[in-house]
Design a protein around this motif. Structure first.
Motif, mmCIF file in Angstrom:
data_model
loop_
_atom_site.group_PDB
_atom_site.id
_atom_site.type_symbol
_atom_site.label_atom_id
_atom_site.label_comp_id
_atom_site.label_asym_id
_atom_site.label_seq_id
_atom_site.Cartn_x
_atom_site.Cartn_y
_atom_site.Cartn_z
ATOM 1 N N GLY A 17 0.832 -1.210 0.040
ATOM 2 C CA GLY A 17 0.023 -0.085 0.156
ATOM 3 C C GLY A 17 0.825 1.199 -0.026
ATOM 4 N N SER A 18 2.032 1.358 0.953
ATOM 5 C CA SER A 18 2.781 2.450 0.716
ATOM 6 C C SER A 18 3.267 2.648 -0.802
ATOM 7 C CB SER A 18 3.806 2.269 2.019
ATOM 8 O OG SER A 18 3.483 2.355 3.149
ATOM 9 N N VAL A 19 3.844 1.616 -1.366
ATOM 10 C CA VAL A 19 4.462 2.080 -2.605
ATOM 11 C C VAL A 19 3.250 2.252 -3.643
ATOM 12 C CG1 VAL A 19 5.560 0.691 -4.680
ATOM 13 C CG2 VAL A 19 6.024 0.425 -2.302
ATOM 14 N N MET A 20 1.987 1.887 -3.502
ATOM 15 C CA MET A 20 1.134 2.334 -4.419
ATOM 16 C C MET A 20 0.544 3.749 -4.075
ATOM 17 S SD MET A 20 -1.066 -1.139 -5.192
ATOM 18 C CE MET A 20 -1.053 -2.006 -3.401
ATOM 19 N N ASP A 21 0.518 3.959 -2.783
ATOM 20 C CA ASP A 21 0.113 5.387 -2.382
ATOM 21 C C ASP A 21 1.358 6.292 -2.857
ATOM 22 O OD1 ASP A 21 -2.246 4.448 -1.195
ATOM 23 O OD2 ASP A 21 -1.549 4.963 0.677
ATOM 24 N N GLY A 22 2.310 6.076 -2.628
ATOM 25 C CA GLY A 22 3.534 6.952 -3.186
ATOM 26 C C GLY A 22 3.690 7.282 -4.477
ATOM 27 N N SER A 23 3.441 6.040 -5.215
ATOM 28 C CA SER A 23 3.401 6.281 -6.684
ATOM 29 C C SER A 23 2.227 7.142 -7.346
ATOM 30 C CB SER A 23 3.229 4.859 -7.312
ATOM 31 O OG SER A 23 4.545 3.905 -7.014
ATOM 32 N N LYS A 24 0.999 7.058 -6.729
ATOM 33 C CA LYS A 24 0.149 7.831 -7.148
ATOM 34 C C LYS A 24 0.416 9.462 -6.754
ATOM 35 C CE LYS A 24 -3.547 4.395 -6.069
ATOM 36 N NZ LYS A 24 -4.607 4.041 -5.088
ATOM 37 N N GLY A 25 1.289 9.637 -5.872
ATOM 38 C CA GLY A 25 1.541 11.068 -5.257
ATOM 39 C C GLY A 25 2.767 11.281 -6.427
ATOM 40 N N ILE A 26 3.536 10.358 -6.935
ATOM 41 C CA ILE A 26 4.672 10.778 -7.989
ATOM 42 C C ILE A 26 3.990 10.906 -9.215
ATOM 43 C CG2 ILE A 26 6.433 9.599 -9.392
ATOM 44 C CD1 ILE A 26 7.218 8.152 -6.711
ATOM 45 N N CYS A 27 2.966 10.040 -9.691
ATOM 46 C CA CYS A 27 2.159 10.301 -10.812
ATOM 47 C C CYS A 27 1.789 11.741 -10.886
ATOM 48 C CB CYS A 27 1.078 9.430 -11.036
ATOM 49 S SG CYS A 27 1.506 7.548 -11.451
ATOM 50 N N ALA A 28 0.944 12.288 -9.972
ATOM 51 C CA ALA A 28 0.420 13.589 -9.884
ATOM 52 C C ALA A 28 1.647 14.730 -9.916
ATOM 53 C CB ALA A 28 -0.242 13.764 -8.597
ATOM 54 N N ALA A 29 2.497 14.571 -9.204
ATOM 55 C CA ALA A 29 3.385 15.473 -9.119
ATOM 56 C C ALA A 29 4.423 15.781 -10.258
ATOM 57 C CB ALA A 29 4.441 15.586 -7.753
ATOM 58 N N ALA A 30 4.522 14.574 -11.213
ATOM 59 C CA ALA A 30 5.703 14.555 -12.077
ATOM 60 C C ALA A 30 4.979 15.201 -13.133
ATOM 61 C CB ALA A 30 6.137 13.068 -12.388
ATOM 62 N N ALA A 31 3.501 15.122 -13.245
ATOM 63 C CA ALA A 31 2.944 15.826 -14.538
ATOM 64 C C ALA A 31 2.463 17.324 -14.234
ATOM 65 C CB ALA A 31 1.753 14.981 -14.775
ATOM 66 N N ASN A 32 2.521 17.857 -12.959
ATOM 67 C CA ASN A 32 2.226 19.183 -12.641
ATOM 68 C C ASN A 32 3.282 19.822 -11.930
ATOM 69 O OD1 ASN A 32 -0.868 19.187 -13.292
ATOM 70 N ND2 ASN A 32 -0.504 17.083 -12.476
ATOM 71 N N PRO A 33 3.931 20.667 -12.764
ATOM 72 C CA PRO A 33 4.900 21.202 -12.194
ATOM 73 C C PRO A 33 4.493 22.344 -11.139
ATOM 74 C CG PRO A 33 5.532 21.005 -14.361
ATOM 75 C CD PRO A 33 4.097 20.536 -14.187
ATOM 76 N N HIS A 34 5.265 22.613 -9.996
ATOM 77 C CA HIS A 34 4.891 23.682 -9.141
ATOM 78 C C HIS A 34 5.187 25.180 -9.678
ATOM 79 C CE1 HIS A 34 4.245 25.424 -5.230
ATOM 80 N NE2 HIS A 34 5.607 26.203 -5.053
ATOM 81 N N HIS A 35 4.374 26.218 -9.654
ATOM 82 C CA HIS A 35 4.666 27.278 -9.928
ATOM 83 C C HIS A 35 4.994 28.224 -8.839
ATOM 84 C CE1 HIS A 35 3.768 26.596 -14.191
ATOM 85 N NE2 HIS A 35 2.777 25.871 -13.704
ATOM 86 N N ALA A 36 6.199 28.784 -8.740
ATOM 87 C CA ALA A 36 6.630 29.526 -7.520
ATOM 88 C C ALA A 36 5.813 30.980 -7.541
ATOM 89 C CB ALA A 36 7.887 29.625 -7.397
ATOM 90 N N ALA A 37 5.893 31.830 -6.643
ATOM 91 C CA ALA A 37 5.408 33.011 -6.485
ATOM 92 C C ALA A 37 5.838 34.065 -7.647
ATOM 93 C CB ALA A 37 5.656 33.608 -5.162
ATOM 94 N N ASP A 38 7.250 33.726 -7.800
ATOM 95 C CA ASP A 38 7.697 34.674 -9.024
ATOM 96 C C ASP A 38 7.543 34.195 -10.467
ATOM 97 O OD1 ASP A 38 9.137 32.478 -9.104
ATOM 98 O OD2 ASP A 38 11.192 33.384 -8.994
ATOM 99 N N GLY A 39 6.520 33.229 -10.644
ATOM 100 C CA GLY A 39 6.160 32.803 -11.791
ATOM 101 C C GLY A 39 6.875 31.628 -12.600
ATOM 102 N N SER A 40 8.222 31.342 -11.790
ATOM 103 C CA SER A 40 8.869 30.176 -12.236
ATOM 104 C C SER A 40 8.486 29.055 -12.192
ATOM 105 C CB SER A 40 10.459 30.502 -11.966
ATOM 106 O OG SER A 40 10.209 30.177 -10.311
#
Length: 404
Positions: free
Chosen positions: A98-121
């Protein structure tokens, strides 16, 4: 009859030997990030080599990320997402429990969705943008997550057929939920042969977790006919198979029965939802990160369900579950809903987990009120599913009755 919504689009290959069919499937990309724990079991037992061989047979390249913890951390998930982006992986394959599958779902989400910082980068993805509750932002995902394939090696969480995951952050002692329909695995392999090597104590922790999914969804105020069907079969199969799996782990028939109960528990959560019992345990293991989720649930479930029985939350359902777990009609006539507690305690003894103590994992009696408060603060949605509402004093009392 209560209405319900049910959506479970994962293709499942279930049964002994099914891992050998992975290479025949139409996989959702050309390069996989294989995600495992930092432990040695999937390598030592040959499971990683078998998965790699199946990917090679399918003509799929692969990279390895073997760093997931028992309760996957935000920082680890983000590191996996960065690696997926850097190495050009276009899907994730979770190999583990379960931990691997949960962590993998998080990786799938974060890898496809970059974080946009306050300065727009544009910065590497941060899973805390999409996790819900507590200090997390709970934002919608702009982009579809990477596709996910699961090869489960345990019978515990049902994560191979649901779209949720639990991600932790040690700094704030939070254990929060990630959930989005686009996170359903595309394909899952449930091969009980991979579960034959799980040690007895871990088999018990994981198997009880699988059973608790059915139990909690059956009493949840979200209960419905579709969920009831999966819950009842999950409870019946788990209760029947658990003692054999714990005491004779090489019994493939029992392992298969428990694996089926586990997958049914995932479907139960797709149709309904777990309760404040799960929410309370998330508060415990958020404070004490190395506490196995199933062990924490075993410690508190007796007191939680006694509270619900004392409140006459759903007496007929507890009586029905007692029968599913082995009680006779005479037992239920004599004990009423407490026959459920009798069967639960019998099962604990049969699996050798009746003596678990919170203090063995460093949980002190003095911190129980803080654990209760954190659980309610960060997992309020689970407590909203309780058949009767729980106050902070109620949750603290459940923890105190469970503590030793």
């Amino acid at each position: 009859m209560n209405p319900y919504n049910f959506f479970a689009p994962t293709r499942v290959l279930f049964g002994p030997g099914k891992l050998g069919e992975l290479g025949d499937q139409r996989l959702p990309g050309t390069k996989a990030l294989i995600v495992t724990t930092a432990g040695k079991s999937v390598k030592a037992n040959g499971y990683l080599a078998r998965v790699e061989a199946e990917l090679d047979r399918a003509g799929v390249a692969h990279e390895l990320f073997d760093h997931i913890e028992p309760n996957p951390l935000r920082k680890t998930v983000n590191a996996g997402a960065r690696l997926a982006r850097e190495r050009g992986c276009d899907f994730v394959l979770a190999l583990g429990g379960g931990s691997v599958m949960d962590g993998s779902k998080g990786i799938c989400a974060a890898a496809a969705n970059p974080h946009h910082a306050a300065d727009g980068s544009e910065q590497p993805g941060d899973i805390w943008d999409f996790v819900k509750g507590g200090t997390a932002k709970g934002l919608p995902m702009p982009n579809d997550p990477l596709p996910l394939v699961c090869v489960t090696t345990t019978a515990g969480t049902g994560s191979e057929v649901d779209a949720g995951g639990i991600i932790s952050q040690e700094e704030t002692e939070e254990k929060l939920r990630l959930g989005e329909p686009r996170l359903f695995p595309r394909l899952s392999v449930v091969d009980p042969e991979l579960m034959l090597t799980v040690p007895p104590r871990l088999t018990a922790y994981q198997g009880f977790d699988a059973m608790f999914h059915g139990i909690e969804c059956y009493i949840s105020n979200l209960r419905n006919p579709m969920g009831d069907m999966t819950c009842r079969e999950g409870i019946r199969n788990a209760a029947a198979a658990l003692p054999t799996c714990v005491n004779d782990g090489s019994n493939l028939e029992a392992r298969t029965q428990l694996a089926f109960a586990n997958t049914l528990g995932g479907y139960a959560m797709d149709a309904s939802g777990t309760t404040g019992c799960h929410g309370t345990e998330h508060g415990m293991s958020a404070h004490h990160h190395r506490l196995p989720h199933g062990a924490g649930l075993i410690m508190i479930s007796g007191a939680y369900h006694r509270h619900m029985i004392d409140a006459h939350a759903c007496d007929e359902r507890y009586e029905d579950m007692a029968r599913l777990m082995g009680a006779t009609d005479a037992d239920v006539a004599a004990r009423g809903p407490l026959a459920f507690i009798d069967q639960y305690e019998r099962l604990e003894r049969a699996c050798g987990v009746d003596g678990l103590a919170m203090s063995d994992w460093g949980i002190t009696h003095e911190e129980l009120p803080a654990i209760a408060a954190k659980a309610l603060e960060t997992n309020g949605v689970l407590f909203s599913h309780d058949p009767v509402p729980l106050t902070q004093d109620d949750v603290t009392a459940i923890l105190e009755r469970s503590w030793r």
